[in-house]
Design a protein around this motif. Structure first.
Motif, PDB file in Angstrom:
ATOM      1  N   LYS A 137     -12.379  -3.782  -0.386  1.00 48.91           N
ATOM      2  CA  LYS A 137     -11.883  -2.494   0.091  1.00 48.91           C
ATOM      3  C   LYS A 137     -11.419  -2.599   1.544  1.00 48.91           C
ATOM      4  O   LYS A 137     -10.387  -2.036   1.915  1.00 48.91           O
ATOM      5  CB  LYS A 137     -12.969  -1.429  -0.053  1.00 48.91           C
ATOM      6  CG  LYS A 137     -12.509  -0.037   0.271  1.00 48.91           C
ATOM      7  CD  LYS A 137     -13.613   0.965  -0.011  1.00 48.91           C
ATOM      8  CE  LYS A 137     -13.185   2.369   0.316  1.00 48.91           C
ATOM      9  NZ  LYS A 137     -14.256   3.342   0.004  1.00 48.91           N
ATOM     10  N   ALA A 138     -12.157  -3.333   2.348  1.00 49.22           N
ATOM     11  CA  ALA A 138     -11.771  -3.510   3.753  1.00 49.22           C
ATOM     12  C   ALA A 138     -10.427  -4.221   3.877  1.00 49.22           C
ATOM     13  O   ALA A 138      -9.631  -3.909   4.763  1.00 49.22           O
ATOM     14  CB  ALA A 138     -12.854  -4.281   4.502  1.00 49.22           C
ATOM     15  N   LEU A 139     -10.158  -5.160   2.971  1.00 49.02           N
ATOM     16  CA  LEU A 139      -8.888  -5.896   3.016  1.00 49.02           C
ATOM     17  C   LEU A 139      -7.676  -5.006   2.742  1.00 49.02           C
ATOM     18  O   LEU A 139      -6.589  -5.266   3.244  1.00 49.02           O
ATOM     19  CB  LEU A 139      -8.903  -7.046   2.016  1.00 49.02           C
ATOM     20  CG  LEU A 139      -9.745  -8.255   2.394  1.00 49.02           C
ATOM     21  CD1 LEU A 139      -9.812  -9.235   1.232  1.00 49.02           C
ATOM     22  CD2 LEU A 139      -9.189  -8.929   3.634  1.00 49.02           C
ATOM     23  N   VAL A 140      -7.854  -3.969   1.916  1.00 50.03           N
ATOM     24  CA  VAL A 140      -6.726  -3.106   1.564  1.00 50.03           C
ATOM     25  C   VAL A 140      -6.706  -1.811   2.373  1.00 50.03           C
ATOM     26  O   VAL A 140      -5.913  -0.916   2.103  1.00 50.03           O
ATOM     27  CB  VAL A 140      -6.698  -2.793   0.043  1.00 50.03           C
ATOM     28  CG1 VAL A 140      -6.563  -4.067  -0.764  1.00 50.03           C
ATOM     29  CG2 VAL A 140      -7.914  -1.991  -0.399  1.00 50.03           C
ATOM     30  N   SER A 141      -7.562  -1.713   3.369  1.00 53.27           N
ATOM     31  CA  SER A 141      -7.659  -0.500   4.184  1.00 53.27           C
ATOM     32  C   SER A 141      -6.651  -0.487   5.325  1.00 53.27           C
ATOM     33  O   SER A 141      -6.318  -1.523   5.887  1.00 53.27           O
ATOM     34  CB  SER A 141      -9.070  -0.377   4.778  1.00 53.27           C
ATOM     35  OG  SER A 141     -10.015  -0.197   3.768  1.00 53.27           O
ATOM     36  N   SER A 142      -6.213   0.698   5.639  1.00 52.82           N
ATOM     37  CA  SER A 142      -5.340   0.943   6.794  1.00 52.82           C
ATOM     38  C   SER A 142      -4.149  -0.009   6.857  1.00 52.82           C
ATOM     39  O   SER A 142      -3.880  -0.632   7.882  1.00 52.82           O
ATOM     40  CB  SER A 142      -6.147   0.871   8.084  1.00 52.82           C
ATOM     41  OG  SER A 142      -7.165   1.847   8.059  1.00 52.82           O
ATOM     42  N   VAL A 143      -3.430  -0.092   5.763  1.00 51.35           N
ATOM     43  CA  VAL A 143      -2.244  -0.946   5.740  1.00 51.35           C
ATOM     44  C   VAL A 143      -1.051  -0.190   6.318  1.00 51.35           C
ATOM     45  O   VAL A 143      -0.991   1.042   6.265  1.00 51.35           O
ATOM     46  CB  VAL A 143      -1.934  -1.453   4.308  1.00 51.35           C
ATOM     47  CG1 VAL A 143      -3.076  -2.306   3.779  1.00 51.35           C
ATOM     48  CG2 VAL A 143      -1.635  -0.317   3.355  1.00 51.35           C
ATOM     49  N   ALA A 144      -0.117  -0.915   6.879  1.00 52.89           N
ATOM     50  CA  ALA A 144       1.109  -0.314   7.405  1.00 52.89           C
ATOM     51  C   ALA A 144       2.133  -0.120   6.298  1.00 52.89           C
ATOM     52  O   ALA A 144       2.964   0.791   6.350  1.00 52.89           O
ATOM     53  CB  ALA A 144       1.695  -1.199   8.498  1.00 52.89           C
ATOM     54  N   PHE A 145       2.056  -0.994   5.280  1.00 50.01           N
ATOM     55  CA  PHE A 145       3.025  -0.957   4.176  1.00 50.01           C
ATOM     56  C   PHE A 145       2.294  -1.174   2.860  1.00 50.01           C
ATOM     57  O   PHE A 145       1.452  -2.067   2.747  1.00 50.01           O
ATOM     58  CB  PHE A 145       4.081  -2.060   4.355  1.00 50.01           C
ATOM     59  CG  PHE A 145       5.077  -2.121   3.235  1.00 50.01           C
ATOM     60  CD1 PHE A 145       6.209  -1.320   3.256  1.00 50.01           C
ATOM     61  CD2 PHE A 145       4.886  -2.970   2.159  1.00 50.01           C
ATOM     62  CE1 PHE A 145       7.134  -1.368   2.212  1.00 50.01           C
ATOM     63  CE2 PHE A 145       5.801  -3.033   1.120  1.00 50.01           C
ATOM     64  CZ  PHE A 145       6.927  -2.232   1.155  1.00 50.01           C
ATOM     65  N   TYR A 146       2.624  -0.355   1.875  1.00 52.75           N
ATOM     66  CA  TYR A 146       2.033  -0.458   0.544  1.00 52.75           C
ATOM     67  C   TYR A 146       3.139  -0.423  -0.500  1.00 52.75           C
ATOM     68  O   TYR A 146       3.926   0.517  -0.548  1.00 52.75           O
ATOM     69  CB  TYR A 146       1.055   0.701   0.313  1.00 52.75           C
ATOM     70  CG  TYR A 146       0.588   0.849  -1.112  1.00 52.75           C
ATOM     71  CD1 TYR A 146      -0.086  -0.185  -1.750  1.00 52.75           C
ATOM     72  CD2 TYR A 146       0.817   2.016  -1.818  1.00 52.75           C
ATOM     73  CE1 TYR A 146      -0.508  -0.059  -3.063  1.00 52.75           C
ATOM     74  CE2 TYR A 146       0.391   2.157  -3.127  1.00 52.75           C
ATOM     75  CZ  TYR A 146      -0.273   1.117  -3.743  1.00 52.75           C
ATOM     76  OH  TYR A 146      -0.687   1.239  -5.043  1.00 52.75           O
ATOM     77  N   LYS A 147       3.227  -1.463  -1.318  1.00 56.45           N
ATOM     78  CA  LYS A 147       4.159  -1.466  -2.447  1.00 56.45           C
ATOM     79  C   LYS A 147       3.448  -0.736  -3.578  1.00 56.45           C
ATOM     80  O   LYS A 147       2.463  -1.213  -4.121  1.00 56.45           O
ATOM     81  CB  LYS A 147       4.531  -2.904  -2.837  1.00 56.45           C
ATOM     82  CG  LYS A 147       5.580  -3.006  -3.933  1.00 56.45           C
ATOM     83  CD  LYS A 147       4.922  -2.839  -5.251  1.00 56.45           C
ATOM     84  CE  LYS A 147       5.770  -3.140  -6.446  1.00 56.45           C
ATOM     85  NZ  LYS A 147       5.032  -2.779  -7.675  1.00 56.45           N
ATOM     86  N   ILE A 148       3.894   0.459  -3.912  1.00 56.69           N
ATOM     87  CA  ILE A 148       3.257   1.293  -4.924  1.00 56.69           C
ATOM     88  C   ILE A 148       3.218   0.545  -6.252  1.00 56.69           C
ATOM     89  O   ILE A 148       4.216   0.001  -6.704  1.00 56.69           O
ATOM     90  CB  ILE A 148       4.001   2.634  -5.070  1.00 56.69           C
ATOM     91  CG1 ILE A 148       3.887   3.422  -3.763  1.00 56.69           C
ATOM     92  CG2 ILE A 148       3.466   3.436  -6.255  1.00 56.69           C
ATOM     93  CD1 ILE A 148       4.726   4.676  -3.713  1.00 56.69           C
ATOM     94  N   GLY A 149       2.039   0.541  -6.867  1.00 59.32           N
ATOM     95  CA  GLY A 149       1.828  -0.202  -8.098  1.00 59.32           C
ATOM     96  C   GLY A 149       2.548   0.370  -9.305  1.00 59.32           C
ATOM     97  O   GLY A 149       2.672   1.584  -9.462  1.00 59.32           O
TER      98      GLY A 149
END
Length: 126
Positions: free
Chosen positions: A33-45
């Protein structure tokens, strides 16, 4: 499968076609969860389908003001269900800048769109 690219503290998250089971694993594991937190960019699944991006991820993990890419084009069979309206609403409530492949002329600020509509580009300062 999840791919997190961290460039000097700026995180980009690519989740491919990950669905509910994979998300449950990631969101239930503190390290993941920490790895995917507060990202600047997210490619919607999975084109924004019903089980590709859980609302708890958007509301409590993604963070405010991120950029999200929605790679989607109209398919008549799913025109009323993809992308999921609740997902788009949740993203909008967190001031997410959604870059939509189906509406490149409505790109958010700081997004460059090719005049031929072949690509969109977001530039981050790292």
């Amino acid at each position: 499968m999840y791919f997190v690219l961290d460039v000097s503290g700026t995180r980009l998250l690519f989740v491919g076609d990950s669905q509910e089971g994979a998300w449950e694993h990631v969101l239930d594991d503190p390290v993941s969860k920490a790895l995917v937190s507060s990202v600047a960019f997210y490619k919607i699944g999975h084109h924004g389908s019903h089980n590709a991006t859980p609302k708890p991820f958007v509301e409590s993990v993604l963070g405010h003001g991120a950029y999200a890419m929605l790679p989607w084009g109209l398919v008549k069979q799913w025109e009323n269900t993809i992308p999921k309206a609740e997902l788009l609403t949740a993203l909008a409530q967190l001031n997410t800048h959604v870059v939509r492949a189906d509406a490149p002329v409505a790109a958010p600020p700081a997004v460059e769109v090719d005049p031929g509509l072949l690509w969109s580009q977001v530039t981050f300062t790292v």
